[in-house]
Scaffold this active site. Structure first.
Site, PDB file in Angstrom:
ATOM      1  N   HIS A   1       0.855  -1.242   0.225  1.00 18.35           N
ATOM      2  CA  HIS A   1       0.040   0.048   0.195  1.00 18.35           C
ATOM      3  C   HIS A   1       0.899   1.309   0.044  1.00 18.35           C
ATOM      4  CE1 HIS A   1      -3.568  -2.274   0.447  1.00 18.35           C
ATOM      5  NE2 HIS A   1      -3.216  -2.697   1.387  1.00 18.35           N
TER       6      HIS A   1
ATOM      7  N   ARG B   1       6.367  -6.608   3.649  1.00 13.81           N
ATOM      8  CA  ARG B   1       5.271  -7.017   2.889  1.00 13.81           C
ATOM      9  C   ARG B   1       5.282  -6.826   1.074  1.00 13.81           C
ATOM     10  NH1 ARG B   1      -0.630  -4.928   5.104  1.00 13.81           N
ATOM     11  NH2 ARG B   1      -0.126  -3.204   4.251  1.00 13.81           N
TER      12      ARG B   1
ATOM     13  N   ASP C   1      16.625 -10.924  -2.019  1.00 15.28           N
ATOM     14  CA  ASP C   1      17.954 -10.680  -2.235  1.00 15.28           C
ATOM     15  C   ASP C   1      18.562  -9.311  -1.871  1.00 15.28           C
ATOM     16  OD1 ASP C   1      18.166 -13.133  -3.214  1.00 15.28           O
ATOM     17  OD2 ASP C   1      17.782 -12.580  -5.395  1.00 15.28           O
TER      18      ASP C   1
ATOM     19  N   GLU D   1      -6.520 -12.310   5.715  1.00 13.16           N
ATOM     20  CA  GLU D   1      -7.364 -11.165   5.734  1.00 13.16           C
ATOM     21  C   GLU D   1      -8.820 -11.272   4.552  1.00 13.16           C
ATOM     22  OE1 GLU D   1      -5.123  -7.987   4.258  1.00 13.16           O
ATOM     23  OE2 GLU D   1      -3.778  -9.476   2.909  1.00 13.16           O
TER      24      GLU D   1
ATOM     25  N   ASP E   1      -9.433  -5.491   5.801  1.00 13.58           N
ATOM     26  CA  ASP E   1      -9.765  -6.367   4.710  1.00 13.58           C
ATOM     27  C   ASP E   1     -10.805  -7.591   5.121  1.00 13.58           C
ATOM     28  OD1 ASP E   1      -8.971  -4.828   2.492  1.00 13.58           O
ATOM     29  OD2 ASP E   1      -6.863  -5.632   2.844  1.00 13.58           O
TER      30      ASP E   1
END
Length: 262
Positions: A46, A71, A85, A150, A176
């Site tokens: 987000h 996330r 990585d 969620e 959510d």
């Protein structure tokens, strides 16, 4: 202790871990906050983070003792691989709804034979100074794979999801989750709270820790800890800034009103 292991060790010791969500691009924010936190949750879902800003945030945690979690925007190995990585200690995978989703997330985080992660650990290998079979096994052992619960489908499938090998933890997405249950904007609706309790019970039977992202209200934090949450994201960088501004402004306006009243 390996600095990036602090979050995992707190969970293993059944201590409560605290952190916050990073949404701003400037890594100075992470450097400022990480010193006092068990983890930072760098958000690509987000927030307008790029791989370069993610890497800068991860680097900003170095030496702080705070674990960098990222996330990713979606459950996709193409998105997960470069984040690992960059040196992320763990991945938060959004919108996991089934056991197959969980298996895909775990596979993306681990090298073969346990997973499908391609080899190219640029920062984790200290730019090629480390390598070999034991190095890959250690990265697999230390990997933090967190699934975000969620959606109503995940509640139906929760027993199968928590049984997937390689899952480190779950985290609740109450907004959510509420939306999928028909209660958008009501993360504390009774049906949402019952669904969260279902997740806590199922994860508890497997010894799997569960976290949640909430604000910093101490009463709310205590409530969730009492319900069984083992790690808490205390809002985000922007919400912490707004809260501090609100308190400072209220205090300043109160002081000014006393002067005006004289």
């Amino acid at each position: 202790m390996d600095k990036s292991a602090r979050f995992a060790e707190k969970l293993a010791n059944q201590d409560i871990a605290f952190g916050t969500v990073i949404s701003f691009a400037d890594p100075t924010v992470t450097e400022l906050l990480a010193e006092d936190l068990d983890f930072v949750w760098i958000d690509m879902e987000h927030s307008p983070q790029t791989l370069q800003t993610v890497q800068a945030h991860v680097m900003a945690t170095r030496g702080s003792g705070s674990t960098p979690l990222v996330r990713v925007p979606w459950n996709n190995h193409v998105l997960i691989k470069p984040v690992l990585d960059c040196g992320a200690a763990g991945i938060v995978v959004p919108m996991v709804r089934t056991a197959d989703d969980a298996r895909e997330a775990v596979a993306a985080c681990l090298y073969p034979p346990q997973g499908i992660r391609g080899f190219g650990p640029r920062r984790p290998s200290k730019y090629g100074r480390l390598g070999g079979a034991e190095f890959c096994r250690k990265l697999n052992r230390d990997m933090i794979c967190i699934l975000q619960i969620e959606h109503a489908d995940a509640i139906k499938n929760i027993d199968e999801i928590v049984a997937v090998p390689g899952v480190t933890s779950l985290v609740i997405g109450p907004n959510d989750l509420g939306g999928s249950l028909g209660h958008m904007g009501e993360p504390r609706h009774p049906q949402v709270l019952r669904a969260i309790e279902t997740v806590l019970a199922s994860a508890g039977r497997r010894g799997l820790p569960v976290g949640i992202g909430i604000g910093a209200d101490p009463q709310v934090v205590r409530e969730w800890i009492d319900k069984g949450m083992r790690w808490i994201a205390l809002g985000s960088d922007s919400s912490l800034l707004l809260d501090a501004l609100g308190r400072a402004l209220q205090a300043a306006q109160g002081a000014a009103s006393k002067v005006e009243a004289k």
